[in-house]
Design an enzyme around this catalytic site. Structure first.
Site, PDB file in Angstrom:
ATOM      1  CD  GLU A 201      -1.454  -2.332   1.965  1.00 64.25           C
ATOM      2  OE1 GLU A 201      -0.205  -2.492   2.113  1.00 64.25           O
ATOM      3  OE2 GLU A 201      -2.279  -3.184   2.323  1.00 64.25           O
TER       4      GLU A 201
ATOM      5  CB  ILE B 128      24.121  -4.521 -19.608  1.00 65.81           C
ATOM      6  CG1 ILE B 128      25.193  -3.427 -19.625  1.00 65.81           C
ATOM      7  CG2 ILE B 128      24.356  -5.432 -18.422  1.00 65.81           C
ATOM      8  CD1 ILE B 128      26.607  -3.910 -19.913  1.00 65.81           C
TER       9      ILE B 128
ATOM     10  CD  GLU C 199      29.243   2.860 -11.549  1.00 68.38           C
ATOM     11  OE1 GLU C 199      28.991   4.054 -11.736  1.00 68.38           O
ATOM     12  OE2 GLU C 199      30.143   2.473 -10.769  1.00 68.38           O
TER      13      GLU C 199
ATOM     14  CG  HIS D 140      22.040   3.930 -12.297  1.00 73.64           C
ATOM     15  ND1 HIS D 140      23.284   3.630 -12.819  1.00 73.64           N
ATOM     16  CD2 HIS D 140      21.580   2.799 -11.735  1.00 73.64           C
ATOM     17  CE1 HIS D 140      23.560   2.362 -12.556  1.00 73.64           C
ATOM     18  NE2 HIS D 140      22.550   1.844 -11.907  1.00 73.64           N
TER      19      HIS D 140
HETATM   20  N1  GLN Z   1      21.363  -8.553 -18.044  1.00 75.66           N
HETATM   21  C1  GLN Z   1      20.743  -7.806 -17.003  1.00 75.66           C
HETATM   22  C2  GLN Z   1      20.021  -6.600 -17.580  1.00 75.66           C
HETATM   23  O1  GLN Z   1      20.489  -6.021 -18.494  1.00 75.66           O
HETATM   24  C3  GLN Z   1      21.747  -7.342 -15.983  1.00 75.66           C
HETATM   25  C4  GLN Z   1      21.114  -6.537 -14.883  1.00 75.66           C
HETATM   26  C5  GLN Z   1      21.994  -6.315 -13.688  1.00 75.66           C
HETATM   27  O2  GLN Z   1      23.147  -6.596 -13.696  1.00 75.66           O
HETATM   28  N2  GLN Z   1      21.444  -5.798 -12.625  1.00 75.66           N
HETATM   29  O3  GLN Z   1      18.982  -6.206 -17.113  1.00 75.66           O
HETATM   30 ZN    ZN Z   2      24.137  -4.022 -13.824  1.00 77.91          ZN
END
Ligand code: GLN
Ligand code: ZN
Length: 757
Positions: free
Chosen positions: A17, A431, A665, A694
């Protein structure tokens, strides 16, 4: 009389909630009054449950709209300048949320893992100006709670030393920052006493860390002062044992010390060897706050017996090993078979266990004889019903060194792979995940509910893959992905496909802010009965002549983000998962997939809090990864991904993973990692993220060539890959495609630069 207590309760609401109202508030669909009303309802529901369970002491002040560490920053007015807050004023709720989330021009506070958990806190910034008391929330929450449960209310605050140690941008020494806070804390403690609190739980979880002499001294000086405050202080620790800090903690002038007696045996050993100070209350954390298996009463009573031989009844509180924040609410919400559910405890069930054990402490074991007998019956039937998989156990038992080892050394196989793959210098890739807009989520939900057929769903996913392959090709990416549209969550997806796991319907646990996850539960031997990812990857590869990466979540991350079983070691579970993934990797390879990525974002988070435990963890974690990845030919390229770049202290283990390529990163961490890799003479190739996913911001090409320039200044150009920091799932297409086009342009610029040199 021993007392039953709790340290903290899930705060997101049984049906999330709080999440819902906060997100509505952000979108302007709920006003501040509604936000506060729902928050009050969620608090009061938690109080009702804890009161009805019969707890003697009920935490208050553990509730938060976003994060309890952020609350502490807001309490002490530590608002960084960029948020335009007027020093001395109360922190407005919108400023509070801005600190949590940031916006286009104002970065949020940094989000970081809370100890070795998958909860994330917002890192306090200590260059934000002098602290001051910016609100009266702890007292208000105490008054509210006291109004409902009277004297049972026990305020909880994060202690000053841990608060400072968990922060960053310290402009002075840790000691000086803490010293500035001490008078403020002292006043707050006194105010809580004036409001009626006899005890205050002051959390100092950093006492389980390895502390240097200076930091120990900070604890001594701080509590010499806070010990003079009116209320009695329960100095609460959790997530590990005090070990070398035992004497320090026991010597502080506080009225009580809380210990985690579940995590490892060292606190109990210290208690047995050294006894417990007669003038203190022990808050004995004997009920597991991190796992979901029902307490084994016989075992718990054994521990209780040992404790009672050291402390008097009046000196004893019985509680969980840590806040119940990390558990789902209630087993009764779930609809698995009865037999299985009877063996599980979520937060509500933990409260019953605490109260039951307190009854045993006060009235003797006979007082709970019926429950003990019932529990023995439960354990007997659990043992016969437990899901063992013979083949898995045999495979783990028969592992030999070669199973963890690729047949060709890394530098050699990188050469073979380069020939086989024929990629340009500075190869570009992503990624794995791409934006999951509403349509994707709603189709998955429909499929789950059965309102569309399997065929319709498959056709939909294939159409998404078609589009994505085309888009990636026209953007000019070199190594493509299928987009992960079929996955809600990178761990839950695999848990649903592996035997030995169950997933829950309502088992939501806060990961950060309003983001919740449902950690799967490992209930038996892990076994892969059919390929899990093959059809989507194969399909994607059939649509392009460029390589498509197979995409798997690694064994350490699957284990770390699930609730493990507690009858076998973590190492064994990790190997079982590693073997299941190894089979998947083999199937992908056999289907002609040349590159396979095995994500390990939780690799670092799994590091134990105590340094002395690192070696053991890293040994099995590295091996589990290698088990999953080393069954392939030299020509098959293994990638891994980690969402951070703090490798300094684990670079040896990262190297030992033997991934051919690792993406990390980098765009926010100013290249420190590059130096570490270079100094270590790291053997693999590396994709230092050049695009911070991000943030909604679209970085331009010069910014990315700048980062790549830093990379080739530290490392050979031949080892550098070009990719974003992490998956693109949470972003929008409008942000992603311009950024990826700029990224491809940056890679091309780097190639030209290299060619003209
Ligand atoms: N392969 C995943 C993605 O691209 C990796 C995510 C992660 O490392 N948190 O969403
Ligand atoms: Zn990641």
């Amino acid at each position: 009389m021993a007392k039953s207590t709790n340290l903290g309760y899930p705060r997101i609401g049984k049906r999330r909630e709080l999440k819902r109202v906060i997100e509505r508030y952000w979108r302007g669909r709920a006003d501040a009054a509604e936000l506060q009303r729902v928050a009050r309802e969620v608090r009061s529901a938690a109080l009702t449950v804890q009161t009805e369970a019969g707890l003697d002491l009920i935490p208050c002040g553990d509730f938060t709209l976003y994060d309890h560490v952020l609350d502490t920053s807001a309490l002490w007015g530590l608002v960084p300048e960029r948020f335009g807050h007027t020093a001395g004023a109360e922190v407005a709720v919108d400023t509070y949320f801005a600190m949590a989330r940031g916006d286009d021009d104002t970065p949020a506070l940094e989000l970081t893992k809370w100890f070795d958990t998958n909860y994330h806190y917002l890192v306090p910034e200590f260059d934000a100006g002098a602290p001051y008391r910016a609100n009266n929330r702890p007292v208000e929450l105490y008054n509210e709670t006291k109004g409902i449960v009277g004297d049972r209310a026990k305020p909880v605050i994060l202690g000053p030393v841990s608060f400072v140690l968990l922060g960053k941008h310290h402009t002075k020494s840790i000691a000086d920052h803490v010293a500035e806070l001490v008078p403020l804390y002292r006043q707050l403690l006194d105010d809580l006493a004036t409001a009626g609190a006899a005890w205050v739980q002051v959390d100092e979880p950093c006492l389980v860390w390895d502390l240097d002499a200076d930091t120990k001294q900070v604890f001594t000086v701080t509590y010499a002062e806070l010990g003079k405050a009116t209320p009695q202080i329960m100095l609460q620790t959790y997530f590990g044992s005090l070990r070398d800090n035992w004497d320090l903690a026991m010597g502080l002038p506080v009225a009580g010390v809380g210990l985690d007696l579940v995590r490892d045996p060292r606190n109990l050993a210290n208690l047995r060897d050294n006894g417990f100070p007669e003038d203190k209350v022990l808050c004995a954390g004997i009920v597991n706050g991190r796992g979901v298996w029902k307490a084994n009463l016989d075992q718990a009573l054994g521990v209780l017996g040992q404790i009672q031989s050291q402390v008097e009844q009046e000196q004893l509180w019985i509680g969980p090993s840590c806040s119940l924040l990390l558990l789902p609410h209630d087993v009764a919400e779930e609809s698995h078979d009865e037999e299985l559910l009877r063996n599980l405890s979520f937060a509500e069930q933990r409260l019953e266990e605490i109260v039951l054990l307190t009854t045993a402490a006060n009235d003797g074991v006979d007082a709970i004889a019926a429950e003990v007998e019932q529990d023995e019956r439960r354990l007997r039937s659990a043992a016969t019903a437990s899901t063992t998989h013979k083949n898995t156990q045999e495979r783990v038992g028969n592992l030999v060194d070669d199973d963890f080892q690729r047949s060709t050394p890394i530098r050699e196989r990188l050469g073979t792979q380069a020939e086989a793959l024929g990629l340009p210098p500075f190869p570009t890739t992503t990624i794995g995940s791409f934006p999951q807009a509403r349509d994707v989520r709603s189709m998955r939900a429909k499929h789950r509910r059965g309102s569309i057929t399997d065929d319709e769903y498959t056709a939909y996913i294939q159409q998404k893959i078609d589009e994505l392959i085309e888009q990636q090709e026209s953007a000019g990416l070199d190594v493509l992905v299928h987009g992960e549209f079929e996955r809600t969550d990178m761990v839950e997806f695999f848990a649903e496909r592996l035997d030995g796991f169950i997933t829950t319907e309502y088992g939501w646990v806060q990961s950060y802010g309003t983001r919740c996850v449902r950690p799967p539960i490992i209930v038996g031997d892990v076994h892969r009965s059919a390929p899990m990812t093959l059809s989507e990857i194969e399909y994607a590869q059939s649509k392009t002549s460029k390589p498509v990466k197979g995409m798997l979540t690694g064994p350490v991350t699957i284990l770390q983000w699930s609730y493990p079983r507690d009858d076998i070691e973590r190492r064994a579970i990790a190997y079982q998962i590693g073997l299941a993934l190894r089979d998947e990797v083999a199937d992908l390879e056999a289907a002609g997939i040349k590159i396979i990525q095995i994500d390990e974002p939780a690799f670092r988070e799994g590091l134990p809090v105590a340094r002395e435990d690192w070696a053991d963890y890293l040994d099995w974690a590295v091996k589990a990864f290698r088990l999953s990845s080393s069954g392939v030919e030299a020509t098959t390229q293994i990638h891994s991904h980690m969402c951070y770049s703090e490798f300094n202290d684990i670079i040896e283990a990262i190297d030992a993973l033997e991934a051919d390529v690792i993406s990390i990163e980098n765009s926010r961490s100013s290249g420190e990692i590059l130096q570490v890799l270079r100094d270590y003479d790291y053997a693999g190739q590396i994709g230092p993220g050049v695009y911070d996913i991000h943030s909604p911001r679209v970085p331009d090409t010069p910014e990315m060539t700048g980062l790549l320039g830093d990379a080739i200044a530290a490392l050979d150009a031949e080892v550098i890959w070009v990719n974003p920091d992490c998956g693109l799932k949470t972003r929008r297409d409008e942000e992603v495609w311009p950024a990826l086009e700029n990224m491809v342009a940056a890679a091309r610029a780097m190639r030209e630069r290299a060619a003209s040199n």
